[in-house]
Design a protein around this motif. Structure first.
Motif, PDB file in Angstrom:
ATOM      1  N   THR A 119       0.946  -1.107   0.002  1.00  0.00           N
ATOM      2  CA  THR A 119       0.066  -0.026  -0.039  1.00  0.00           C
ATOM      3  C   THR A 119       0.926   1.249   0.149  1.00  0.00           C
ATOM      4  O   THR A 119       1.882   1.253   0.713  1.00  0.00           O
ATOM      5  N   MET A 120       0.365   2.287  -0.678  1.00  0.00           N
ATOM      6  CA  MET A 120       1.007   3.450  -0.766  1.00  0.00           C
ATOM      7  C   MET A 120       0.302   4.586  -0.609  1.00  0.00           C
ATOM      8  O   MET A 120      -0.926   4.527  -1.020  1.00  0.00           O
ATOM      9  N   ASP A 121       0.718   5.757   0.019  1.00  0.00           N
ATOM     10  CA  ASP A 121      -0.050   6.974   0.542  1.00  0.00           C
ATOM     11  C   ASP A 121       0.352   8.058  -0.414  1.00  0.00           C
ATOM     12  O   ASP A 121       1.743   8.208  -0.810  1.00  0.00           O
ATOM     13  N   PHE A 122      -0.397   8.773  -1.216  1.00  0.00           N
ATOM     14  CA  PHE A 122      -0.130   9.868  -1.912  1.00  0.00           C
ATOM     15  C   PHE A 122      -0.826  11.105  -1.426  1.00  0.00           C
ATOM     16  O   PHE A 122      -1.872  11.084  -1.174  1.00  0.00           O
ATOM     17  N   PRO A 123      -0.217  12.485  -1.165  1.00  0.00           N
ATOM     18  CA  PRO A 123      -0.996  13.528  -0.798  1.00  0.00           C
ATOM     19  C   PRO A 123      -2.100  14.031  -1.652  1.00  0.00           C
ATOM     20  O   PRO A 123      -3.258  14.303  -1.217  1.00  0.00           O
ATOM     21  N   ASP A 124      -2.057  13.786  -2.844  1.00  0.00           N
ATOM     22  CA  ASP A 124      -2.901  14.221  -3.928  1.00  0.00           C
ATOM     23  C   ASP A 124      -3.277  13.321  -4.861  1.00  0.00           C
ATOM     24  O   ASP A 124      -3.018  12.077  -4.706  1.00  0.00           O
ATOM     25  N   THR A 125      -3.952  13.348  -5.862  1.00  0.00           N
ATOM     26  CA  THR A 125      -4.135  12.324  -6.992  1.00  0.00           C
ATOM     27  C   THR A 125      -2.619  12.227  -7.717  1.00  0.00           C
ATOM     28  O   THR A 125      -1.724  13.156  -7.753  1.00  0.00           O
ATOM     29  N   VAL A 126      -2.564  11.060  -8.209  1.00  0.00           N
ATOM     30  CA  VAL A 126      -1.316  10.824  -8.736  1.00  0.00           C
ATOM     31  C   VAL A 126      -1.412   9.896 -10.128  1.00  0.00           C
ATOM     32  O   VAL A 126      -2.453   9.105 -10.014  1.00  0.00           O
ATOM     33  N   THR A 127      -0.612   9.976 -11.051  1.00  0.00           N
ATOM     34  CA  THR A 127      -0.807   9.172 -12.186  1.00  0.00           C
ATOM     35  C   THR A 127      -0.191   7.851 -11.726  1.00  0.00           C
ATOM     36  O   THR A 127       0.758   7.572 -10.961  1.00  0.00           O
ATOM     37  N   VAL A 128      -0.100   6.708 -12.712  1.00  0.00           N
ATOM     38  CA  VAL A 128       0.400   5.480 -12.771  1.00  0.00           C
ATOM     39  C   VAL A 128       1.969   5.728 -12.944  1.00  0.00           C
ATOM     40  O   VAL A 128       2.661   5.227 -12.082  1.00  0.00           O
ATOM     41  N   THR A 129       2.466   6.636 -13.851  1.00  0.00           N
ATOM     42  CA  THR A 129       3.783   7.072 -13.704  1.00  0.00           C
ATOM     43  C   THR A 129       4.278   7.397 -12.320  1.00  0.00           C
ATOM     44  O   THR A 129       5.416   7.039 -12.108  1.00  0.00           O
ATOM     45  N   GLY A 130       3.594   8.180 -11.823  1.00  0.00           N
ATOM     46  CA  GLY A 130       4.200   8.680 -10.652  1.00  0.00           C
ATOM     47  C   GLY A 130       4.317   7.562  -9.350  1.00  0.00           C
ATOM     48  O   GLY A 130       5.158   7.675  -8.635  1.00  0.00           O
ATOM     49  N   VAL A 131       3.434   6.639  -9.445  1.00  0.00           N
ATOM     50  CA  VAL A 131       3.432   5.421  -8.629  1.00  0.00           C
ATOM     51  C   VAL A 131       4.425   4.531  -8.941  1.00  0.00           C
ATOM     52  O   VAL A 131       5.542   4.316  -7.924  1.00  0.00           O
ATOM     53  N   PHE A 132       4.817   4.513  -9.885  1.00  0.00           N
ATOM     54  CA  PHE A 132       6.189   3.674 -10.782  1.00  0.00           C
ATOM     55  C   PHE A 132       7.421   4.492 -10.386  1.00  0.00           C
ATOM     56  O   PHE A 132       8.316   3.768  -9.927  1.00  0.00           O
ATOM     57  N   GLU A 133       7.531   5.685 -10.417  1.00  0.00           N
ATOM     58  CA  GLU A 133       8.579   6.468  -9.996  1.00  0.00           C
ATOM     59  C   GLU A 133       8.973   6.522  -8.531  1.00  0.00           C
ATOM     60  O   GLU A 133      10.096   6.246  -8.213  1.00  0.00           O
ATOM     61  N   GLU A 134       7.892   6.414  -7.610  1.00  0.00           N
ATOM     62  CA  GLU A 134       8.190   6.079  -6.439  1.00  0.00           C
ATOM     63  C   GLU A 134       8.681   4.887  -5.965  1.00  0.00           C
ATOM     64  O   GLU A 134       9.318   4.695  -5.193  1.00  0.00           O
TER      65      GLU A 134
END
Length: 82
Positions: free
Chosen positions: A20-35
């Motif tokens: 599970t991952m938390d992000f402060p705002d909406t994020v794209t799939v790219t942002g998740v993979f980069e993280e």
């Protein structure tokens, strides 16, 4: 909070099939993979060959995710014989 599913060699490399991952705002799939690549840089070269699903439907790198979504990454697989 997002659920991230990692299949086949991707899950083997990370050592987990789900996280599970938390992000402060909406994020794209790219942002998740980069993280993910910040913690596991060895998965970065797989990006160009991954298939993606969001909430059990095929998606792309620009798909915007929202709270409680599930994103799944599928690396190419091979196998079988004749």
């Amino acid at each position: 909070m997002l659920t991230v599913r990692l299949f086949a060699s991707l899950g083997d490399t990370v050592g987990r099939r789900s996280l599970t991952m938390d992000f402060p705002d909406t994020v794209t799939v790219t942002g998740v993979f980069e993280e993910l690549t910040l913690q596991w840089p060895e998965i970065a070269p797989l990006r160009s060959s991954l298939l993606i699903a969001v909430n059990y439907e095929y998606a792309n790198w620009n798909t915007t995710l929202k709270d409680n979504d599930e994103v799944a990454f599928f690396p190419p697989v091979s196998g079988g014989s004749f």
